[in-house]
Scaffold this active site. Structure first.
Site, PDB file in Angstrom:
ATOM      1  N   LYS A   1     -13.568   0.670  15.419  1.00 47.63           N
ATOM      2  CA  LYS A   1     -12.259   0.073  15.703  1.00 47.63           C
ATOM      3  C   LYS A   1     -11.930   0.153  17.187  1.00 47.63           C
ATOM      4  O   LYS A   1     -11.411  -0.788  17.778  1.00 47.63           O
ATOM      5  CB  LYS A   1     -11.181   0.807  14.897  1.00 47.63           C
ATOM      6  CG  LYS A   1     -10.532  -0.077  13.889  1.00 47.63           C
ATOM      7  CD  LYS A   1      -9.806   0.668  12.827  1.00 47.63           C
ATOM      8  CE  LYS A   1     -10.607   0.580  11.537  1.00 47.63           C
ATOM      9  NZ  LYS A   1      -9.946   1.163  10.403  1.00 47.63           N
TER      10      LYS A   1
ATOM     11  N   ASN B   1       0.843  -1.193   0.000  1.00 48.86           N
ATOM     12  CA  ASN B   1       0.000   0.000   0.000  1.00 48.86           C
ATOM     13  C   ASN B   1       0.881   1.246   0.000  1.00 48.86           C
ATOM     14  O   ASN B   1       2.104   1.154   0.019  1.00 48.86           O
ATOM     15  CB  ASN B   1      -0.941  -0.024   1.211  1.00 48.86           C
ATOM     16  CG  ASN B   1      -0.158  -0.126   2.499  1.00 48.86           C
ATOM     17  OD1 ASN B   1       0.576   0.786   2.863  1.00 48.86           O
ATOM     18  ND2 ASN B   1      -0.274  -1.261   3.177  1.00 48.86           N
TER      19      ASN B   1
HETATM   20  O1  C5P Z   1      -8.893  -2.612  10.667  1.00 49.25           O
HETATM   21  P1  C5P Z   1      -7.867  -1.726  10.099  1.00 49.25           P
HETATM   22  O2  C5P Z   1      -6.797  -2.433   9.321  1.00 49.25           O
HETATM   23  O3  C5P Z   1      -8.401  -0.548   9.328  1.00 49.25           O
HETATM   24  O4  C5P Z   1      -7.181  -1.101  11.412  1.00 49.25           O
HETATM   25  C1  C5P Z   1      -6.105  -0.237  11.339  1.00 49.25           C
HETATM   26  C2  C5P Z   1      -5.304  -0.368  12.586  1.00 49.25           C
HETATM   27  O5  C5P Z   1      -5.034  -1.733  12.852  1.00 49.25           O
HETATM   28  C3  C5P Z   1      -3.946   0.273  12.481  1.00 49.25           C
HETATM   29  O6  C5P Z   1      -3.593   0.724  13.769  1.00 49.25           O
HETATM   30  C4  C5P Z   1      -3.057  -0.870  12.024  1.00 49.25           C
HETATM   31  O7  C5P Z   1      -1.711  -0.667  12.392  1.00 49.25           O
HETATM   32  C5  C5P Z   1      -3.667  -2.044  12.760  1.00 49.25           C
HETATM   33  N1  C5P Z   1      -3.570  -3.344  12.077  1.00 49.25           N
HETATM   34  C6  C5P Z   1      -2.754  -4.328  12.613  1.00 49.25           C
HETATM   35  N2  C5P Z   1      -2.699  -5.562  12.025  1.00 49.25           N
HETATM   36  C7  C5P Z   1      -3.418  -5.828  10.911  1.00 49.25           C
HETATM   37  C8  C5P Z   1      -4.233  -4.824  10.357  1.00 49.25           C
HETATM   38  C9  C5P Z   1      -4.279  -3.595  10.960  1.00 49.25           C
HETATM   39  O8  C5P Z   1      -2.082  -4.082  13.627  1.00 49.25           O
HETATM   40  N3  C5P Z   1      -3.323  -7.028  10.345  1.00 49.25           N
END
Ligand code: C5P
Length: 409
Positions: free
Chosen positions: A340, A212
């Site tokens: 979240k 990304n």
């Molecule tokens: O659910 P989402 O990916 O949008 O959430 C974002 C948050 O979750 C961020 O703080 C990101 O660093 C963390 N995250 C994580 N592990 C993942 C996906 C997201 O720690 N596999």
């Protein structure tokens, strides 16, 4: 009140065109409440006169090492003991080289060599971008960094020579802000912070991956700010081009799985966990052992599986730190952020819009911070300024003692 109020700042000026900005720098330092004395190299006096600096600093300007009159007043030893911080701006490539090898061939290098260990030494480099990237300058910079100097800039932009690149001196207002930050009280002295930053890469085959647009800048800014505030920072970083923030110890990872393993290895003793990384939510079920060749088909299917949510995993640990997540959103910012906060059991969530000119690759950002009982909006600012503002909010929400928190699920 500025953290510079009452501080004694010795401004060293070396011979670069950016020296023309130093009277403004002196004025801003004095506006912040600092007392300023100026030492100029011989070359600096070709760009700006000592009289201008004397008038703006309201103190005599020092230019010579072997000057009977000056040594009878405030000589190099007294000057180095007088200062709370020495800021060399501009710091030329030549000045950095002389400092790196420990030369003492003029007043400025000599007093830098006899600084007491408590005195901060800060450099604001300014030079042509090719000089800044030259191997010798890079080696000198690294040597100086390992000795604990503070580097302010340089920044990218148009240069006096007409070229564009990385080598401009930070503007006076930024230099004053950077210096101020060094004098900020050590809010998190000795506390362990674990911060994730940057993107992850999920391999499709040996040459292709899913990733990304995260640059890592926000996470790195938080790591730099937390470290400046006294925290012991471990930065678990996906692939970025950013230098390791001063004081932080960095663990490089590539995939979400590697990031998870690195986080779980060190999270145990942490007081605060800030998940700023843009972690892949899905990865290919299988990584092809060889480069995938195109065949006749017009379409191909890539089967993906969920990665483990690192943030939710840490938040669910029986003995866990204060947990802060990020929510980068293109729509429904508040609803998604609050989901979240609750869904992953976080102590705080930091939301920001992505797309447009803010967010992923930009130097600026704007944040909305939510926790169970409140919220705060941090309007558009540099990522470093936002990092300090966010850390202040975190400091106010951290339980008074106990490291890490003990939470029973
Ligand atoms: O659910 P989402 O990916 O949008 O959430 C974002 C948050 O979750 C961020 O703080 C990101 O660093 C963390 N995250 C994580 N592990 C993942 C996906 C997201 O720690 N596999």
């Amino acid at each position: 009140m500025s953290a510079l109020s009452g501080k004694r700042i010795l401004l060293g000026i070396s011979g670069g065109i950016a020296a023309y900005k130093t009277p403004e720098l002196v004025r801003r330092l004095r506006d912040a409440g600092a007392t300023v004395r100026v030492v100029m190299t011989q070359a600096a006096t070709a760009f700006i006169t000592p009289l201008t600096l004397q008038a703006t600093s309201a103190n005599p300007v020092h230019t010579a090492l072997l000057d009977h009159a000056a040594e009878a007043g405030m000589g190099h030893i007294e000057l180095s003991r007088w200062a709370d911080a020495v800021l060399v701006a501009p710091a030329t490539a030549d000045l950095m080289a002389r400092l790196a090898v420990g030369m003492a061939d003029d007043l400025l290098t000599t007093l830098c060599l006899c600084l007491p260990t408590r005195t901060l030494l800060c450099l604001a480099p300014a030079m042509n971008h090719v000089m800044w990237a030259a191997g010798a300058t890079v080696a000198n910079r690294d040597t100086l960094l390992t000795r604990g100097i503070h580097l302010f800039g340089p920044t990218h932009g148009k240069q006096a020579c007409g070229e564009t690149g990385l080598g401009r001196m930070e503007e006076p207002i930024q230099l004053v802000a950077a210096l101020e930050r060094l004098f900020v009280p050590k809010l998190f002295a000795g506390q362990q912070f674990l911060i994730t930053a940057g993107p992850t890469r999920e391999a499709i085959d040996p040459v292709r991956f899913l990733s990304n647009r995260s640059s890592g800048k926000m996470g790195y800014a938080i790591a730099a700010a937390a470290s400046a505030l006294g925290a012991e920072v471990t930065l678990v970083s996906g692939p970025t081009n950013l230098p390791t923030p001063q004081g932080a110890s960095r663990i490089n990872v590539v995939s979400a799985k590697e990031m998870r393993d690195a986080v779980l290895d060190v999270v145990n003793d942490c007081r605060v966990f800030i998940a700023c990384a843009a972690v892949a939510d899905y990865r290919p079920v299988a990584t092809a052992p060889q480069k995938i060749k195109k065949k006749g088909e017009q379409a191909m299917t890539l089967v993906l599986e969920r990665t483990e949510d690192i943030l939710a995993t840490v938040s669910g640990l029986p003995r866990r730190p204060f947990v802060v997540g990020f929510a980068a959103e293109t729509e429904n910012l508040e609803t998604n952020a609050l989901d979240k906060l609750q869904g992953k059991g976080l102590d705080m969530v930091v939301a920001n819009w992505v797309g447009g000119d803010l967010g992923f690759e930009s130097d600026d950002n704007a944040l909305q911070v939510y926790w169970a009982e409140g919220q705060q909006i941090l309007p558009r600012a540099s990522k470093l300024d936002l990092a300090y503002a966010l850390l202040e909010i975190i400091a106010n929400r951290l339980p008074a003692n106990g490291s890490p928190q003990l939470i029973t699920h």
